[in-house]
Design a protein around this motif. Structure first.
Motif, PDB file in Angstrom:
ATOM      1  N   ILE A 209       0.854  -1.191   0.000  1.00 31.60           N
ATOM      2  CA  ILE A 209       0.000   0.000   0.000  1.00 31.60           C
ATOM      3  C   ILE A 209       0.889   1.239   0.000  1.00 31.60           C
ATOM      4  N   PRO A 210       0.654   2.208  -0.889  1.00 35.20           N
ATOM      5  CA  PRO A 210       1.487   3.421  -0.914  1.00 35.20           C
ATOM      6  C   PRO A 210       1.443   4.172   0.413  1.00 35.20           C
ATOM      7  N   THR A 211       2.569   4.719   0.815  1.00 36.47           N
ATOM      8  CA  THR A 211       2.649   5.414   2.108  1.00 36.47           C
ATOM      9  C   THR A 211       1.806   6.686   2.122  1.00 36.47           C
ATOM     10  N   GLU A 212       1.548   7.286   0.945  1.00 35.73           N
ATOM     11  CA  GLU A 212       0.753   8.513   0.946  1.00 35.73           C
ATOM     12  C   GLU A 212      -0.686   8.267   1.389  1.00 35.73           C
ATOM     13  N   HIS A 213      -1.145   7.017   1.283  1.00 37.49           N
ATOM     14  CA  HIS A 213      -2.489   6.724   1.765  1.00 37.49           C
ATOM     15  C   HIS A 213      -2.546   6.813   3.286  1.00 37.49           C
ATOM     16  N   PHE A 214      -1.507   6.327   3.962  1.00 34.45           N
ATOM     17  CA  PHE A 214      -1.454   6.457   5.411  1.00 34.45           C
ATOM     18  C   PHE A 214      -1.297   7.920   5.818  1.00 34.45           C
ATOM     19  N   GLU A 215      -0.499   8.651   5.072  1.00 32.50           N
ATOM     20  CA  GLU A 215      -0.324  10.079   5.367  1.00 32.50           C
ATOM     21  C   GLU A 215      -1.625  10.839   5.168  1.00 32.50           C
ATOM     22  N   ALA A 216      -2.377  10.489   4.130  1.00 24.76           N
ATOM     23  CA  ALA A 216      -3.666  11.144   3.900  1.00 24.76           C
ATOM     24  C   ALA A 216      -4.634  10.862   5.042  1.00 24.76           C
ATOM     25  N   ALA A 217      -4.596   9.645   5.568  1.00 30.41           N
ATOM     26  CA  ALA A 217      -5.472   9.314   6.692  1.00 30.41           C
ATOM     27  C   ALA A 217      -5.086  10.105   7.934  1.00 30.41           C
ATOM     28  N   ARG A 218      -3.783  10.267   8.175  1.00 32.71           N
ATOM     29  CA  ARG A 218      -3.357  11.056   9.341  1.00 32.71           C
ATOM     30  C   ARG A 218      -3.736  12.525   9.173  1.00 32.71           C
ATOM     31  N   VAL A 219      -3.582  13.055   7.956  1.00 40.85           N
ATOM     32  CA  VAL A 219      -3.965  14.441   7.713  1.00 40.85           C
ATOM     33  C   VAL A 219      -5.459  14.632   7.925  1.00 40.85           C
ATOM     34  N   ASP A 220      -6.231  13.618   7.569  1.00 42.00           N
ATOM     35  CA  ASP A 220      -7.686  13.690   7.708  1.00 42.00           C
ATOM     36  C   ASP A 220      -8.131  13.472   9.153  1.00 42.00           C
ATOM     37  N   PHE A 229      -9.552   0.092   9.292  1.00 48.39           N
ATOM     38  CA  PHE A 229     -10.794  -0.382   8.701  1.00 48.39           C
ATOM     39  C   PHE A 229     -11.245   0.431   7.486  1.00 48.39           C
ATOM     40  N   ARG A 230     -10.813   1.696   7.381  1.00 49.91           N
ATOM     41  CA  ARG A 230     -11.302   2.534   6.288  1.00 49.91           C
ATOM     42  C   ARG A 230     -10.269   2.774   5.188  1.00 49.91           C
ATOM     43  N   VAL A 231      -9.013   2.544   5.488  1.00 51.14           N
ATOM     44  CA  VAL A 231      -7.959   2.762   4.487  1.00 51.14           C
ATOM     45  C   VAL A 231      -7.270   1.451   4.132  1.00 51.14           C
ATOM     46  N   VAL A 232      -6.844   0.722   5.157  1.00 46.25           N
ATOM     47  CA  VAL A 232      -6.063  -0.492   4.915  1.00 46.25           C
ATOM     48  C   VAL A 232      -6.942  -1.626   4.395  1.00 46.25           C
ATOM     49  N   LEU A 233      -8.008  -1.923   5.104  1.00 48.81           N
ATOM     50  CA  LEU A 233      -8.821  -3.091   4.762  1.00 48.81           C
ATOM     51  C   LEU A 233      -9.406  -3.030   3.352  1.00 48.81           C
ATOM     52  N   PRO A 234      -9.923  -1.873   2.893  1.00 45.37           N
ATOM     53  CA  PRO A 234     -10.424  -1.846   1.510  1.00 45.37           C
ATOM     54  C   PRO A 234      -9.366  -2.169   0.462  1.00 45.37           C
ATOM     55  N   ARG A 331      -9.956   7.338  -3.107  1.00 44.76           N
ATOM     56  CA  ARG A 331      -9.631   8.445  -4.016  1.00 44.76           C
ATOM     57  C   ARG A 331     -10.126   9.778  -3.478  1.00 44.76           C
ATOM     58  N   SER A 332     -11.310   9.787  -2.860  1.00 46.99           N
ATOM     59  CA  SER A 332     -11.804  11.037  -2.274  1.00 46.99           C
ATOM     60  C   SER A 332     -10.948  11.465  -1.102  1.00 46.99           C
ATOM     61  N   LEU A 333     -10.429  10.489  -0.337  1.00 46.42           N
ATOM     62  CA  LEU A 333      -9.543  10.818   0.767  1.00 46.42           C
ATOM     63  C   LEU A 333      -8.259  11.461   0.254  1.00 46.42           C
ATOM     64  N   LEU A 334      -7.700  10.944  -0.834  1.00 45.82           N
ATOM     65  CA  LEU A 334      -6.490  11.529  -1.398  1.00 45.82           C
ATOM     66  C   LEU A 334      -6.755  12.918  -1.978  1.00 45.82           C
ATOM     67  N   ARG A 335      -7.940  13.116  -2.547  1.00 44.05           N
ATOM     68  CA  ARG A 335      -8.261  14.448  -3.065  1.00 44.05           C
ATOM     69  C   ARG A 335      -8.360  15.474  -1.940  1.00 44.05           C
ATOM     70  N   ARG A 336      -8.927  15.060  -0.795  1.00 44.73           N
ATOM     71  CA  ARG A 336      -9.003  15.984   0.337  1.00 44.73           C
ATOM     72  C   ARG A 336      -7.625  16.332   0.857  1.00 44.73           C
ATOM     73  N   GLY A 338      -4.883  16.418  -0.993  1.00 50.14           N
ATOM     74  CA  GLY A 338      -4.289  17.348  -1.942  1.00 50.14           C
ATOM     75  C   GLY A 338      -4.852  18.756  -1.816  1.00 50.14           C
ATOM     76  N   ALA A 339      -6.153  18.844  -1.514  1.00 49.14           N
ATOM     77  CA  ALA A 339      -6.763  20.169  -1.345  1.00 49.14           C
ATOM     78  C   ALA A 339      -6.190  20.875  -0.126  1.00 49.14           C
ATOM     79  N   ARG A 340      -5.958  20.103   0.959  1.00 46.25           N
ATOM     80  CA  ARG A 340      -5.403  20.741   2.160  1.00 46.25           C
ATOM     81  C   ARG A 340      -3.956  21.142   1.937  1.00 46.25           C
TER      82      ARG A 340
END
Length: 343
Positions: A209-220, A229-234, A331-336, A338-340
């Motif tokens: 799993i790309p590390t930016e997905h974990f970073e996006a979850a922390r930013v969110d 359950f919402r980032v890793v499991l899917p 994808r919506s999580l990554l867009r948020r 990028g917007a921040r």
């Protein structure tokens, strides 16, 4: 009449031209080409020979045997589909099916959840990660016969499990004498054997799993459980599907644990008191190799194959059903994120 050659095909050889000057025809290189591939084919042939003898032939012969009445020595007697008819009317068989499903559910669901949690913890910054990986994989390569003997002493009436319960003021449990005690003890052994293996499978998926997905979850603002359950499991759906399918196949073929745990009771063929540990494969083994009803055992094996195929298809549909929705959420999580960052 003079024939004018086509300039476009001037350099192309004639399809059915005369033989070459050396006297050999245009197809003379084919035998040589075959001889060139003969060495590699001979090198891999032992696998196919062994597979044909010990893989394909037993499968085909067992299907043929399921339509026969045979004790292993005398002549075979064709009975058609009667073996399957007798099997569907066998109350002990349906009892073994129920036992197998209950043990499978009690072991597979907690085992996959614990494996996912362990993999998530190993993926974090934990010291001695390599030691933990080796420790988790050791039960999978340990002899299950030897470990079942150990677990038999642990779950005995005066064993370690009841001694630990008495220390906290709880009465001892009849692990090997009651219905749910038997199924719980078998489930615990299965969990102990496979949880580490599946944890390493999940860990391999986590590392992809790309590390930016974990970073996006922390930013969110997601915590560890929300990230799991919402980032890793899917994103682990293909890995979860593999683990669920293999766990289903292994869980519906339970044999060693039940056979060895109750080996003092009629040579381990009854599954303990009340036949509560009788599984499908244990009953198959009893009918085929103790009662010498090989046709009946073969029919039971093919019915078990059909059950496993149905459950595999159900797991496939359940696990991979909402994959598109989960990808859209990521994808919506990554867009948020990028917007921040743009702000």
């Amino acid at each position: 009449m003079t024939t004018v050659a086509d300039p476009a095909n001037a350099g192309a050889p004639a399809a059915d031209g005369p033989e070459r000057a050396d006297g050999r025809g245009s197809r003379a290189t084919v035998p040589g080409g075959r001889r060139r591939h003969l060495g590699p084919l001979l090198a891999i042939s032992p696998f196919y020979v062994l597979f044909a003898l010990f893989g394909a032939f037993p499968v085909v012969f067992s299907l043929y045997l399921s339509f026969q009445d045979w004790d292993g020595i005398g002549d075979m007697r064709f009975v058609g589909l009667k073996q399957y008819g007798w099997l569907l009317q066998d109350s002990v068989f349906w009892h073994s099916v129920l036992n197998t499903f209950e043990i499978w559910f009690l072991s597979t669901v907690p085992m996959l959840f614990l494996a996912l949690v362990l993999a998530f913890l190993l993926h974090s910054q934990v010291r001695f990660t390599g030691v933990y990986r080796v420790a988790y994989f050791i039960p999978n390569v340990t002899s299950m016969v030897a470990m079942t003997v150990v677990f038999g002493s642990v779950f005995a009436q005066t064993g370690l499990a009841n001694s630990a319960l008495r220390l906290v003021g709880v009465d001892g449990v009849g692990w090997l004498a009651s219905e749910w005690g038997i199924k719980s003890s078998l489930s615990i052994m299965i969990i102990w054997r496979w949880v580490g293996y599946n944890a390493l499978i999940f860990l391999a998926g986590l590392q992809a799993i790309p590390t930016e997905h974990f970073e996006a979850a922390r930013v969110d603002g997601a915590n560890s459980w929300q990230t799991l359950f919402r980032v890793v499991l899917p994103q682990l759906r293909p890995v979860v599907l593999f683990a669920a399918v293999t766990s289903t196949i292994n869980g519906l073929q339970i044999f060693t644990e039940s056979q060895v745990l109750f080996q003092s009771t009629d040579v381990g063929t009854t599954g303990g008191p009340g036949q509560e540990g009788m599984t499908i494969v244990l009953y198959l083994w009893q009918k085929a190799f103790k009662d010498h009803q090989f046709g009946y055992g073969a029919a039971m094996g093919w019915l078990l194959f059909a059950i496993i195929a149905v459950f595999t298809l159900i797991n496939w549909r359940l696990v991979s059903g909402s994959d598109r929705e989960d990808r859209g959420g990521i994808r919506s999580l990554l867009r948020r994120k990028g917007a921040r960052n743009g702000r």
